[in-house]
Design a protein around this motif. Structure first.
Motif, PDB file in Angstrom:
ATOM      1  N   ALA A 119      -3.109  -4.966   6.186  1.00  0.00           N
ATOM      2  CA  ALA A 119      -1.937  -6.178   5.016  1.00  0.00           C
ATOM      3  C   ALA A 119      -1.947  -4.783   4.355  1.00  0.00           C
ATOM      4  N   ALA A 120      -2.654  -3.580   4.423  1.00  0.00           N
ATOM      5  CA  ALA A 120      -2.354  -3.553   2.673  1.00  0.00           C
ATOM      6  C   ALA A 120      -1.311  -2.588   3.104  1.00  0.00           C
ATOM      7  N   GLY A 121      -1.645  -2.040   4.474  1.00  0.00           N
ATOM      8  CA  GLY A 121       0.077  -1.294   4.561  1.00  0.00           C
ATOM      9  C   GLY A 121       1.605  -1.941   4.789  1.00  0.00           C
ATOM     10  N   ARG A 122       1.412  -3.592   4.924  1.00  0.00           N
ATOM     11  CA  ARG A 122       2.713  -3.663   4.906  1.00  0.00           C
ATOM     12  C   ARG A 122       2.825  -3.867   2.947  1.00  0.00           C
ATOM     13  N   ARG A 123       1.872  -4.236   2.444  1.00  0.00           N
ATOM     14  CA  ARG A 123       2.204  -4.093   0.755  1.00  0.00           C
ATOM     15  C   ARG A 123       2.014  -3.163   0.104  1.00  0.00           C
ATOM     16  N   THR A 124       2.329  -1.770   1.067  1.00  0.00           N
ATOM     17  CA  THR A 124       2.323  -0.098  -0.098  1.00  0.00           C
ATOM     18  C   THR A 124       3.272   0.309   1.034  1.00  0.00           C
ATOM     19  N   THR A 125       2.609   1.855   0.551  1.00  0.00           N
ATOM     20  CA  THR A 125       4.151   2.505   1.051  1.00  0.00           C
ATOM     21  C   THR A 125       3.148   3.351   2.065  1.00  0.00           C
ATOM     22  N   ARG A 126       2.369   3.282   2.246  1.00  0.00           N
ATOM     23  CA  ARG A 126       0.981   4.400   2.538  1.00  0.00           C
ATOM     24  C   ARG A 126       1.016   4.434   3.910  1.00  0.00           C
ATOM     25  N   ASP A 127       0.458   5.498   5.069  1.00  0.00           N
ATOM     26  CA  ASP A 127       0.413   5.774   6.391  1.00  0.00           C
ATOM     27  C   ASP A 127      -0.687   5.090   6.355  1.00  0.00           C
ATOM     28  N   GLN A 181     -12.328   7.033  -7.286  1.00  0.00           N
ATOM     29  CA  GLN A 181     -11.085   6.862  -7.899  1.00  0.00           C
ATOM     30  C   GLN A 181      -9.544   6.695  -6.931  1.00  0.00           C
ATOM     31  N   GLU A 182      -9.353   7.071  -5.692  1.00  0.00           N
ATOM     32  CA  GLU A 182      -8.924   6.706  -5.061  1.00  0.00           C
ATOM     33  C   GLU A 182      -8.767   5.272  -4.921  1.00  0.00           C
ATOM     34  N   LEU A 183      -9.634   4.123  -4.329  1.00  0.00           N
ATOM     35  CA  LEU A 183     -10.086   3.690  -4.521  1.00  0.00           C
ATOM     36  C   LEU A 183      -9.193   2.707  -4.886  1.00  0.00           C
ATOM     37  N   GLU A 184      -9.617   2.372  -6.380  1.00  0.00           N
ATOM     38  CA  GLU A 184      -9.187   1.955  -7.788  1.00  0.00           C
ATOM     39  C   GLU A 184      -7.419   2.265  -8.257  1.00  0.00           C
ATOM     40  N   LYS A 185      -6.866   3.382  -7.720  1.00  0.00           N
ATOM     41  CA  LYS A 185      -5.352   2.909  -7.860  1.00  0.00           C
ATOM     42  C   LYS A 185      -4.713   2.279  -6.686  1.00  0.00           C
ATOM     43  N   LEU A 186      -5.706   2.325  -5.260  1.00  0.00           N
ATOM     44  CA  LEU A 186      -5.222   1.712  -3.721  1.00  0.00           C
ATOM     45  C   LEU A 186      -4.965   0.345  -4.542  1.00  0.00           C
ATOM     46  N   GLU A 187      -6.139  -0.670  -5.418  1.00  0.00           N
ATOM     47  CA  GLU A 187      -6.486  -1.473  -5.612  1.00  0.00           C
ATOM     48  C   GLU A 187      -5.469  -2.580  -6.851  1.00  0.00           C
ATOM     49  N   GLN A 188      -5.190  -0.790  -7.412  1.00  0.00           N
ATOM     50  CA  GLN A 188      -4.106  -1.431  -8.755  1.00  0.00           C
ATOM     51  C   GLN A 188      -2.558  -1.491  -8.250  1.00  0.00           C
ATOM     52  N   GLU A 189      -2.664  -0.394  -7.119  1.00  0.00           N
ATOM     53  CA  GLU A 189      -0.788  -1.003  -6.071  1.00  0.00           C
ATOM     54  C   GLU A 189      -0.999  -2.381  -5.267  1.00  0.00           C
ATOM     55  N   ILE A 190      -2.215  -2.921  -4.847  1.00  0.00           N
ATOM     56  CA  ILE A 190      -1.641  -4.419  -4.286  1.00  0.00           C
ATOM     57  C   ILE A 190      -1.817  -5.920  -5.276  1.00  0.00           C
ATOM     58  N   LEU A 191      -2.608  -4.990  -6.048  1.00  0.00           N
ATOM     59  CA  LEU A 191      -3.076  -6.399  -6.854  1.00  0.00           C
ATOM     60  C   LEU A 191      -2.419  -6.310  -8.422  1.00  0.00           C
TER      61      LEU A 191
END
Length: 414
Positions: A370-378, A402-412
């Motif tokens: 689901a996170a892959g569908r929401r973002t453009t990451r591999d 820090q990478e986890l926090e950045k991913l959460e900001q992209e999704i949320l």
């Protein structure tokens, strides 16, 4: 010329057949006075009948209330529960029936050597002293009707109560004793109270022991008779069985019968209010003084050992950021990098699952997809970040968090 107007004949005015007379009989609603009154009375007919019936009932009740005595077993009461019939028959048999209205009247009436006292005190108005005065040899014979414990104790030596006659005892009770009055009656109606004593008559069929209970008991010298079923003297039952024979023989054995039924006015009046302390035993006052002295000594003994008041620390409210920082320092001091990483990963997956509409108990692969569908990451990068990677040092832990926090900001991010 104008013709003169005809005048009404005098007969028309006097007889009421003319127009003027007819108009005088008409009221405002078009009906006569008589018809109006009759119409209103007809509408209120039910209320009038009810008022007449109520007034008649009140009048009959007032006349009945003032027509005579209504006390049970009263010699002047003609009702079924009264005893007027027995009193009149005794009077015709040359027995002077004297009704005592008060305790003093009863004492004054019992002055002859051959007197019988009938005492009916169901409410126990008389005190022990008054009962003892009545039993001090004033009467040649005493008849107690349904007496209580106080009357038995003071007047009927050796007689004691045996309880209420069981309900449903409809068969008459045979005498079954040697008393001549009871044998003359043969049998009487059952009911009332039962007693045990030296001479027990009319025993209960349920009580077949060595000392049975009966509704008529006499003392050893037969100077006191106890009648437990006073209703056999009443107007309603005196004609049944041998009730009349027992009543007339017991009450008519002497020339004078003093019929005494105490009331509330016979209550003994004390000279003054009773002191509550007089009702206490003598050791209460010294005991209370000893308890007071003991209490004072205990106060002095324990009071000087109590120190000054001290303050008690209250619970402290700590902000969540402070608790998180304290827990992080504990992880750092313990070197628990892997445990800290797993805690961060679980919290991140929980928040991402809620944001991506995934059940909390779903697999991690669902969150990664689901996170892959929401973002453009591999997908491989997301799986490594959220599932497989575990930092091994504090620096890697900080970078990874820090990478986890950045991913959460992209999704949320909205």
């Amino acid at each position: 010329m104008t013709a003169p107007m005809p005048t009404s004949p005098p007969e028309a005015l006097s007889t009421g057949t003319g127009t003027a007379a007819t108009a005088g009989e008409v009221v405002g609603d078009g009906g006569s006075f008589r018809s109006t009154i009759l119409d209103r009375l007809g509408r209120a007919r039910s209320w009038i009948i009810l008022g007449v019936l109520l007034g008649t009932a009140v009048l009959i009740g007032a006349l009945a209330a003032g027509s005579g005595e209504r006390e049970p077993l009263s010699p002047e009461n003609p009702a079924p529960e009264g005893a007027r019939a027995a009193a009149e028959v005794l009077g015709r048999s040359d027995v002077d029936v004297v009704r005592a209205e008060s305790f003093d009247d009863a004492v004054d009436a019992l002055q002859g050597p051959d007197d019988t006292l009938l005492l009916h005190d169901p409410d126990s108005w008389l005190s022990a002293e008054q009962l003892a005065a009545l039993g001090g040899g004033l009467a040649d014979r005493t008849v107690l009707v349904e007496p209580g414990l106080a009357a038995l104790t003071e007047l009927a030596d050796g007689v004691r109560s045996a309880g209420v006659v069981p309900a449903g005892s409809e068969e008459p009770l045979p005498a079954d004793c040697a008393n001549p009055d009871a044998r003359a009656a043969a049998e009487v109606s059952a009911g009332g109270l039962s007693y045990r004593g030296p001479g027990t008559c009319f025993p209960l069929p349920q009580d077949d022991g060595a000392n049975p209970a009966g509704i008529f008991v006499t003392t050893a010298d037969e100077t006191v008779a106890v009648l437990g079923h006073g209703a056999i003297m009443s107007n309603g039952l005196i004609d049944d069985e041998g009730n009349a024979a027992l009543t007339l023989r017991v009450l008519g054995s002497t020339p004078t019968l003093v019929w005494y039924q105490p009331t509330a006015e016979d209550l003994a009046v004390t000279s003054g209010p009773v002191d509550p302390r007089s009702l206490l035993p003598g050791f209460v006052d010294p005991l209370m003084f000893w308890l007071l002295v003991t209490a004072l000594i205990a106060i002095l003994w324990r009071g000087r050992r109590l120190g000054p008041l001290v303050t008690e620390p209250l619970p402290v409210v700590v902000r969540s950021a402070e608790t998180a920082a304290g827990r992080a320092r504990l992880y750092q001091d313990a070197g628990a990098v892997a445990h800290a990483a797993e805690t961060l990963r679980s919290a991140t997956l929980t928040r991402l699952a809620a944001a991506l509409r995934i059940p909390p108990d779903g697999p991690r692969s669902s969150v990664v997809e689901a996170a892959g569908r929401r973002t453009t990451r591999d997908y491989t990068d997301l799986d490594r970040l959220l599932n497989s990677y575990t930092p091994s040092s504090d620096a890697q832990l900080v970078q990874w968090s820090q990478e986890l926090e950045k991913l959460e900001q992209e999704i949320l991010r909205p």
